[in-house]
Design a protein around this motif. Sequence first.
Motif, PDB file in Angstrom:
ATOM      1  N   THR A 234       0.870  -1.215  -0.032  1.00 47.25           N
ATOM      2  CA  THR A 234       0.191   0.031  -0.022  1.00 47.25           C
ATOM      3  C   THR A 234       0.944   1.259   0.044  1.00 47.25           C
ATOM      4  N   LYS A 235       0.438   2.132  -0.616  1.00 50.69           N
ATOM      5  CA  LYS A 235       1.206   3.426  -0.481  1.00 50.69           C
ATOM      6  C   LYS A 235       0.805   4.355   0.526  1.00 50.69           C
ATOM      7  N   MET A 236      -0.371   4.130   1.151  1.00 51.58           N
ATOM      8  CA  MET A 236      -0.678   4.809   2.455  1.00 51.58           C
ATOM      9  C   MET A 236      -0.027   4.768   3.716  1.00 51.58           C
ATOM     10  N   LEU A 237       0.344   5.779   4.393  1.00 47.04           N
ATOM     11  CA  LEU A 237       1.205   5.853   5.641  1.00 47.04           C
ATOM     12  C   LEU A 237       0.433   5.749   6.861  1.00 47.04           C
ATOM     13  N   SER A 238       0.225   4.829   7.765  1.00 42.72           N
ATOM     14  CA  SER A 238      -0.627   4.923   8.940  1.00 42.72           C
ATOM     15  C   SER A 238       0.368   4.890  10.473  1.00 42.72           C
ATOM     16  N   GLY A 239       1.777   4.623  10.079  1.00 43.05           N
ATOM     17  CA  GLY A 239       2.855   5.098  11.086  1.00 43.05           C
ATOM     18  C   GLY A 239       3.933   4.775  10.805  1.00 43.05           C
ATOM     19  N   GLY A 240       4.995   4.890  11.430  1.00 45.52           N
ATOM     20  CA  GLY A 240       6.383   4.804  10.934  1.00 45.52           C
ATOM     21  C   GLY A 240       7.482   5.031  12.142  1.00 45.52           C
ATOM     22  N   SER A 241       8.725   5.460  11.439  1.00 43.77           N
ATOM     23  CA  SER A 241       9.566   5.865  12.417  1.00 43.77           C
ATOM     24  C   SER A 241       9.464   7.343  12.543  1.00 43.77           C
ATOM     25  N   ILE A 242      10.171   7.990  13.730  1.00 35.93           N
ATOM     26  CA  ILE A 242      10.567   9.328  14.308  1.00 35.93           C
ATOM     27  C   ILE A 242      12.046   9.573  14.263  1.00 35.93           C
ATOM     28  N   SER A 243      12.333  10.686  13.686  1.00 37.85           N
ATOM     29  CA  SER A 243      13.670  11.016  13.726  1.00 37.85           C
ATOM     30  C   SER A 243      13.941  12.386  13.778  1.00 37.85           C
ATOM     31  N   LEU A 244      15.096  12.887  14.241  1.00 32.35           N
ATOM     32  CA  LEU A 244      15.246  14.428  14.401  1.00 32.35           C
ATOM     33  C   LEU A 244      16.652  14.495  13.525  1.00 32.35           C
ATOM     34  N   GLN A 245      16.725  15.747  12.818  1.00 30.64           N
ATOM     35  CA  GLN A 245      17.554  15.825  11.848  1.00 30.64           C
ATOM     36  C   GLN A 245      18.538  16.930  12.014  1.00 30.64           C
ATOM     37  N   SER A 246      19.838  16.477  11.180  1.00 33.19           N
ATOM     38  CA  SER A 246      20.962  17.453  11.169  1.00 33.19           C
ATOM     39  C   SER A 246      21.045  17.900   9.725  1.00 33.19           C
ATOM     40  N   GLU A 247      21.015  19.193   9.543  1.00 32.52           N
ATOM     41  CA  GLU A 247      20.919  19.648   8.057  1.00 32.52           C
ATOM     42  C   GLU A 247      22.084  20.834   8.099  1.00 32.52           C
ATOM     43  N   SER A 248      22.929  20.968   9.058  1.00 29.64           N
ATOM     44  CA  SER A 248      24.218  21.876   8.931  1.00 29.64           C
ATOM     45  C   SER A 248      24.100  23.035   9.872  1.00 29.64           C
ATOM     46  N   HIS A 249      22.932  23.265  10.467  1.00 30.21           N
ATOM     47  CA  HIS A 249      23.144  24.321  11.356  1.00 30.21           C
ATOM     48  C   HIS A 249      22.822  23.723  12.999  1.00 30.21           C
ATOM     49  N   PRO A 250      23.759  24.052  13.742  1.00 28.40           N
ATOM     50  CA  PRO A 250      23.535  23.481  15.209  1.00 28.40           C
ATOM     51  C   PRO A 250      22.487  23.880  15.671  1.00 28.40           C
ATOM     52  N   ILE A 251      21.882  22.778  16.714  1.00 29.59           N
ATOM     53  CA  ILE A 251      20.781  22.831  17.189  1.00 29.59           C
ATOM     54  C   ILE A 251      20.586  22.158  18.466  1.00 29.59           C
ATOM     55  N   GLU A 252      19.885  22.488  19.308  1.00 28.09           N
ATOM     56  CA  GLU A 252      19.674  21.551  20.662  1.00 28.09           C
ATOM     57  C   GLU A 252      18.182  21.401  21.052  1.00 28.09           C
ATOM     58  N   PHE A 253      18.116  20.187  21.429  1.00 28.08           N
ATOM     59  CA  PHE A 253      16.633  19.657  21.784  1.00 28.08           C
ATOM     60  C   PHE A 253      16.881  19.444  23.344  1.00 28.08           C
ATOM     61  N   ARG A 254      16.022  19.984  23.974  1.00 24.12           N
ATOM     62  CA  ARG A 254      16.001  19.815  25.706  1.00 24.12           C
ATOM     63  C   ARG A 254      14.649  19.067  26.013  1.00 24.12           C
ATOM     64  N   LYS A 255      13.899  18.819  25.208  1.00 27.82           N
ATOM     65  CA  LYS A 255      12.546  18.036  25.381  1.00 27.82           C
ATOM     66  C   LYS A 255      12.305  17.390  24.128  1.00 27.82           C
ATOM     67  N   VAL A 256      12.119  16.156  24.139  1.00 30.03           N
ATOM     68  CA  VAL A 256      11.587  15.159  23.229  1.00 30.03           C
ATOM     69  C   VAL A 256      10.413  14.177  23.812  1.00 30.03           C
ATOM     70  N   GLU A 257       9.184  14.637  23.702  1.00 33.37           N
ATOM     71  CA  GLU A 257       8.201  13.767  24.260  1.00 33.37           C
ATOM     72  C   GLU A 257       7.060  13.324  23.262  1.00 33.37           C
ATOM     73  N   ILE A 258       6.332  12.213  24.041  1.00 32.75           N
ATOM     74  CA  ILE A 258       5.279  11.755  22.863  1.00 32.75           C
ATOM     75  C   ILE A 258       4.190  11.231  23.953  1.00 32.75           C
ATOM     76  N   MET A 259       3.064  11.277  23.399  1.00 31.51           N
ATOM     77  CA  MET A 259       1.884  10.849  24.224  1.00 31.51           C
ATOM     78  C   MET A 259       0.826  10.045  23.253  1.00 31.51           C
ATOM     79  N   LEU A 260       0.948   8.705  23.482  1.00 27.44           N
ATOM     80  CA  LEU A 260      -0.029   7.808  22.724  1.00 27.44           C
ATOM     81  C   LEU A 260      -1.477   8.113  22.839  1.00 27.44           C
ATOM     82  N   LEU A 261      -2.267   8.279  21.696  1.00 29.22           N
ATOM     83  CA  LEU A 261      -3.578   8.333  21.802  1.00 29.22           C
ATOM     84  C   LEU A 261      -4.307   7.001  21.125  1.00 29.22           C
ATOM     85  N   ASP A 262      -5.703   6.874  21.562  1.00 32.92           N
ATOM     86  CA  ASP A 262      -6.417   5.793  21.265  1.00 32.92           C
ATOM     87  C   ASP A 262      -6.397   5.801  19.521  1.00 32.92           C
TER      88      ASP A 262
END
Length: 262
Positions: A234-262
């Motif tokens: 199928t071509k439809m996307l119902s889920g998948g991976s999560i990733s954070l990117q590096s694209e050449s500018h320095p960046i900081e992440f101090r919170k990375v959070e998830i809440m599962l839903l029904d």
Amino acid sequence: MKAPFVVALALVSLFVSSAATADEAFPKGQWVSLFNGKNLDGWTPKIKGYDLGDNYGNTFRVEDGVIKVGYEAYDSFDKRFGHLFYKQPFSNYRFRVEYRFVGEQCKGGEGWALRNSGVMLHGESPEEMTKDQDFPTSIEVQLLGGDGKRPRTNANLCTPGTNVVKEGKLFTPHCTSSSSKTYHGDQWVTVEIEVRGNDVIRHLIDGEVVLEYTKPQLDERDAHAAKLIEKAGTKMLSGGSISLQSESHPIEFRKVEIMLLD
């Protein structure tokens, strides 16, 4: 006859225990941090041109309780786009990051990548990426900072190897601007994404929806995505991976959070 029964009972108990542990780690309706504040346990880097797990130049690391993306070891960025993948896929959830851009862009970075990063959702697994692939096939929530002069919206949409439906029609432009204001400087910004499987995805900043679309799907015109379609059936996307990117500018992440839903 007792031994097989005891072994079977032990296996069932192990399964139940593992399931309970997983449920406790991600209780529905509650925010859970995917980052322990100490190290990158649960996360794996994939940088263009390098094998999965090779964190070239210590691009992704934890310092002072935050995930830092930096390029001190790079002579030139040379299109070595990177992504830090969480260890498991998700489908129905709210995802929240608190981030800020810092310092100067790495030498050799693309002009459009100034104060530019992203969160990749509904992505392929890092194992499915080729060694020299720029970006995982995914839905990207683009994180952008202003240059101090011109307006530049944040939490935009980009679609590497994908498409979405917007206002009832298949929407194929690669990047789409949100309705957000510009965020100049090194301030911390909170971006939240509501993901409802294959139904709807919403981008929010400060609790306000700045972009919404439906039916995320793989793009049949893209050669790599076409292989993923064939594999998935199928071509439809119902889920998948999560990733954070590096694209050449320095960046900081101090919170990375998830809440599962029904």
